[in-house]
Design an enzyme around this catalytic site. Structure first.
Site, PDB file in Angstrom:
ATOM      1  CG  ASP A  70       4.826  -7.835   7.737  1.00 45.44           C
ATOM      2  OD1 ASP A  70       4.224  -7.579   8.792  1.00 45.44           O
ATOM      3  OD2 ASP A  70       4.547  -7.305   6.648  1.00 45.44           O
ATOM      4  CB  THR A 105       9.917  -5.120  16.135  1.00 47.90           C
ATOM      5  OG1 THR A 105       8.758  -4.303  15.880  1.00 47.90           O
ATOM      6  CG2 THR A 105       9.461  -6.529  16.483  1.00 47.90           C
ATOM      7  CB  SER A 106      11.599  -0.543  15.294  1.00 47.65           C
ATOM      8  OG  SER A 106      10.289  -0.176  14.954  1.00 47.65           O
ATOM      9  CG  ASN A 114       5.321  -0.078  15.688  1.00 48.47           C
ATOM     10  OD1 ASN A 114       4.583   0.445  16.527  1.00 48.47           O
ATOM     11  ND2 ASN A 114       5.016  -0.106  14.397  1.00 48.47           N
ATOM     12  CB  THR A 124      -0.928   0.005   1.228  1.00 48.25           C
ATOM     13  OG1 THR A 124      -0.110  -0.183   2.401  1.00 48.25           O
ATOM     14  CG2 THR A 124      -1.914  -1.139   1.172  1.00 48.25           C
ATOM     15  CD  GLU A 132       2.305  -1.906  15.698  1.00 52.03           C
ATOM     16  OE1 GLU A 132       1.946  -1.837  14.511  1.00 52.03           O
ATOM     17  OE2 GLU A 132       3.227  -2.666  16.069  1.00 52.03           O
ATOM     18  CG  ASP A 157       3.681  -7.458  13.820  1.00 52.60           C
ATOM     19  OD1 ASP A 157       3.568  -6.506  14.617  1.00 52.60           O
ATOM     20  OD2 ASP A 157       4.297  -7.364  12.742  1.00 52.60           O
ATOM     21  N   PRO A 186      19.853   5.031   6.250  1.00 54.10           N
ATOM     22  CG  PRO A 186      21.311   6.473   5.125  1.00 54.10           C
ATOM     23  CD  PRO A 186      21.279   5.227   5.947  1.00 54.10           C
ATOM     24  CG  ASP A 234       5.875   2.274  12.176  1.00 49.09           C
ATOM     25  OD1 ASP A 234       6.348   2.709  13.237  1.00 49.09           O
ATOM     26  OD2 ASP A 234       6.491   1.521  11.409  1.00 49.09           O
TER      27      ASP A 234
END
Ligand code: ATP
Ligand code: PLP
Ligand code: MG
Ligand code: NA
Ligand code: MG
Length: 297
Positions: free
Chosen positions: A223, A182-183, A146, A47, A149, A113, A215, A118
């Protein structure tokens, strides 16, 4: 029978490119799993492109597939993996799938997940949040949100590492033994934060991995991260640190390759969303060299 495990993976499918099942199935197969994908959507492409087209599976169509498997006694799974889910009705059906799979295998590992958004942007309907909070988080074995979330699920803001650890504790008390943020961008550093609650009466073992920030903007990496965490934590069930080091290290090798390939083809990787070089990175997925080390808290 299967040596490693059999994963039911309910995620998106894209005809071209690597997100959802396209970025999870192949690596799990490389790690030795039988993987049975159910495609929650089939889109032409992800998307992030200017347009996309395709079809969306609804809850009753999902249940139909599950009943087909059940009729033939084919619901013997060791793992369930879910990613992006676009509606409450689909998510409610996923909860029925969890129950059904656990009625066949009470030890089923559910890796969730909780895809909500995000970087401050929600990309699912608002009413999914409370379903995740109240019904999904409690039945998950491992959760891989993340930073944004985690904030939505716990109501806690995460501006420092301590906040991240507290949020993991809050999630543990709601259900999952393993939580991996995860981040998270904290004080200008990109971190993965892991937390493993090994026993009810003990505090969780917690750690971080600092990730060198490239970058460029990638899709499918969330995923892929969750898939690799599932794969490696099955091999090291009592060592989430190790599993996360392996997952992050192979991902970093893949991202470096992706950037190099785009540069060689004359593209500026910092200006566009890149398709990951998943197939080309199969050696790094099978046998990652640990380049990113965990630090215990
Ligand atoms: P979800 O998809 O569940 O929302 P997420 O937001 O954590 O999860 P990503 O932002 O893709 O997903 O990050 C997942 C992992 O991908 C990170 O842990 C990191 O290892 C890697 N990654 C993604 N983007 C970069 C980047 N620009 N530089 C370095 N690593 C990256
Ligand atoms: N699924 C679909 C259909 C998508 O279009 C996208 C991103 O554009 C994703 C999943 C998300 O991928 P990730 O969060 O792993 O970057
Ligand atoms: Mg992200
Ligand atoms: Na995630
Ligand atoms: Mg994502």
């Amino acid at each position: 029978p299967s040596d490693t495990g059999r994963v039911l993976s309910i995620q998106s499918h894209t005809v071209q490119g690597y997100v959802g099942n396209k970025s999870a199935v192949f690596p799990l197969q490389l790690l030795g799993f039988d993987v049975d994908p159910i495609n929650s959507v089939q889109f032409s492409n992800h998307t992030g492109y200017p347009t996309f087209r395709g079809q969306v599976l609804n809850g009753s169509q999902l249940w139909d597939l599950i009943e087909g498997l059940a009729e033939n006694d084919l619901l013997h799974y060791t793992h369930l993996l879910t990613g992006y889910i676009g509606s409450v009705s689909f998510l409610t059906t996923v909860l029925q799938v969890v129950d059904k799979l656990r009625s066949v295998n009470p030890d089923l590992v559910y890796v969730c997940d909780p895809v909500l958004g995000d970087e401050g942007k929600l990309y699912v309907p608002q009413d999914l949040i409370s379903v995740y909070q109240q019904k999904v988080v409690p039945v998950a074995t491992m959760l891989t949100p993340n930073q944004f979330e985690v904030e939505l699920l716990t109501g806690l803001r995460i501006t420092c590492e301590e906040d991240g650890l507290k949020a993991c504790n809050a999630l543990h008390s709601a259900g999952p033994r393993k939580v991996v943020i995860t981040s998270a961008l904290i004080e200008d550093k990109l971190l993965l934060i892991g937390s493993h609650k090994k026993a009810k009466e003990q505090p969780p073992e917690q750690f971080k991995i600092e990730i060198p920030k490239i970058p460029a903007y990638f899709t499918g990496t969330g995923d892929l991260t969750t898939a690799l965490l599932l794969g490696w934590s099955n091999k090291y069930p009592d060592n989430l640190e190790r599993a996360a080091e392996l997952a992050v290290s192979s991902l970093q090798a893949l991202l470096r390759r992706t950037v190099e390939d785009y540069k060689r083809a004359g593209f500026d990787p910092s200006t566009s969303s890149l398709e990951i070089r998943l197939i080309q990175s199969q050696d790094e997925i099978r046998r990652p060299q640990i380049t990113c080390k965990a630090v215990k808290y």
